[in-house]
Motif scaffolding. Structure first.
Motif, PDB file in Angstrom:
ATOM      1  N   SER A 133       0.843  -1.203   0.000  1.00 40.78           N
ATOM      2  CA  SER A 133       0.000   0.000   0.000  1.00 40.78           C
ATOM      3  C   SER A 133       0.876   1.251   0.000  1.00 40.78           C
ATOM      4  CB  SER A 133      -0.914   0.026   1.221  1.00 40.78           C
ATOM      5  OG  SER A 133      -1.783  -1.076   1.192  1.00 40.78           O
ATOM      6  N   ASP A 156      -9.032  -2.698  -1.197  1.00 38.43           N
ATOM      7  CA  ASP A 156      -8.766  -3.640  -0.107  1.00 38.43           C
ATOM      8  C   ASP A 156      -9.752  -3.364   1.030  1.00 38.43           C
ATOM      9  OD1 ASP A 156      -7.795  -5.278   1.829  1.00 38.43           O
ATOM     10  OD2 ASP A 156      -5.829  -4.334   1.989  1.00 38.43           O
ATOM     11  N   ASP A 234      -4.778  -0.716  -5.326  1.00 38.00           N
ATOM     12  CA  ASP A 234      -4.287  -1.431  -4.142  1.00 38.00           C
ATOM     13  C   ASP A 234      -5.315  -2.504  -3.775  1.00 38.00           C
ATOM     14  OD1 ASP A 234      -3.177  -2.276  -1.780  1.00 38.00           O
ATOM     15  OD2 ASP A 234      -3.655  -0.454  -0.655  1.00 38.00           O
TER      16      ASP A 234
HETATM   17 MG   LIG Z   1      -1.994  -2.902   2.123  1.00 29.51          MG
END
Ligand SMILES: [Mg+2]
Ligand SMILES: Nc1ncnc2c1ncn2[C@@H]1O[C@H](COP(=O)(O)OP(=O)(O)O)[C@@H](O)[C@H]1O
Length: 348
Positions: A133, A156, A234
């Motif tokens: 991230s 996420d 991400d």
């Molecule tokens: Mg992450």
């Protein structure tokens, strides 16, 4: 996935009028041949053969109704912003607003394929907490600092929210639950989304909520790719359906691997669980760790970059200081080099 079209004529789907005039003069200026089609019954063959397809905004709805096969290098062109944004996603097309986009039209025709669409890059952690991230955010940030507009999309559900990483939790703008209704009819989203250090951020809201649906994610990523120079996704490691969709939408996957025996083992499992076909490795270095060439050999994949361990990032993340600001030069330089590679070409 990017697919180069065979050289062919430019298909122009536009009725006589101003938009057709602008398109045809751009085609002539590039010394290319145009096939003008207004009778959509005969579109299919041209659609497949053409190097580039330019659809006038007024015709876009009718073209979409034909449900033609997906192809690269389709552009919706015209002066009506609401039509451009409404038909961009259904046609998987980039938009060229007129009159200001007329110059760009020339550039697009010169390219003859979709190379000008922003790369969509997924940054995936080969193991937990490896810095995926952070790298995703740093890539987007450095791109924006260079004047290349970037978007960062958090897919996420269990990641805690990428806006925290950028110190953007207090910045006004839409977040996922609100964006879940998006279905292709998206204009330039920058007006609605939080922007931090020049990065457009699509983040999760905290406090749970419905699972992120796949369709809005696709529509949003498509739209962002039309209006930015780089889109970074991400997906995290929870592998829920939105994360899988994020990986599918990307045309390049960076896998951050911790340079140790367990890091490599976990990366191998991650590759198989996500079904990644050609991930490129970013090796997170640590003292006494395996060399990058050993990591590459063990996974049978190319190493695109090495990332140093940068202890100051931990405190920066806690303070909500974006990683490209809160890190030392070594990390920034590594990310900048990686960014150049990412922007210099989309993986085939
Ligand atoms: Mg992450
Ligand atoms: N290159 C690095 N060196 C040292 N610490 C890092 C590095 N990258 C990230 N971190 C720190 O590691 C922790 C996990 O980072 P994060 O980016 O959330 O990992 P992931 O997304 O892979 O789970 C955070 O505290 C972050 O600040």
């Amino acid at each position: 996935m990017a697919q180069l079209s065979a050289p062919g004529p430019v298909l122009v789907v536009a009725e006589p009028g101003d938009t057709q005039d602008v398109i045809l003069s751009a085609v002539t200026a590039q010394e290319l041949d145009a096939e003008v089609v207004t009778d959509l019954e005969h579109l299919g063959d041209h659609w497949r053969r053409a190097a580039t397809v330019l659809v006038a905004d007024q015709m876009a709805e009718r073209v979409a109704a034909w449900a033609l096969p997906h192809r690269e290098a389709v552009f919706v062109v015209g002066p009506a912003p609401e039509l451009l944004s409404a038909w961009s996603a259904p046609l998987s097309a980039r938009v060229i607003p007129l009159p200001e986009g007329a110059v760009w039209l020339g550039a697009v025709l010169g390219e003859g394929d979709s190379r000008c669409r922003a790369p969509v890059v997924a940054v995936i952690g080969g193991s937990g907490g490896v810095g995926a991230s952070t790298l995703a955010a740093a890539l987007a940030q450095l791109s924006a600092v260079d004047g290349r507009a970037a978007a960062l999309v958090d897919a996420d559900l269990l990641g805690g929210g990428i806006d925290l990483l950028l110190g953007a939790e207090g910045v006004e703008g839409w977040r996922w639950p609100r964006l879940n209704g998006a279905e292709g009819q998206l204009s330039d989203l920058r007006a609605y989304l939080p922007v931090v250090d020049g990065v457009t951020v699509v983040s999760m809201a905290r406090g749970g909520g419905p699972e992120l649906a796949r369709e809005p994610l696709a529509a949003i990523v498509n739209s962002l790719a039309n209006w930015h120079s780089l889109v970074v996704l991400d997906p995290g490691r929870a592998m829920l359906s939105a994360a899988r969709e994020a990986v599918r939408l990307s045309n390049r996957q960076l896998l951050v691997v911790s340079a140790g025996v367990r890091g490599v083992a976990a990366a191998r499992q991650t590759i198989s669980a996500y079904g990644l076909e050609q991930p490129e490795l970013v090796v997170r270095r640590a003292r006494g760790a395996l060399s990058s060439s050993l990591v590459a050999e063990a996974l049978g994949l190319p190493v695109l970059a090495e990332l140093p361990t940068e202890p100051s990032l931990v405190g920066a993340a806690e303070r909500g200081e974006p990683p490209a600001r809160g890190s030392r030069r070594g990390y920034r330089r590594a990310v900048a080099r990686l960014l150049e590679q990412v922007l210099s070409g989309v993986a085939q």
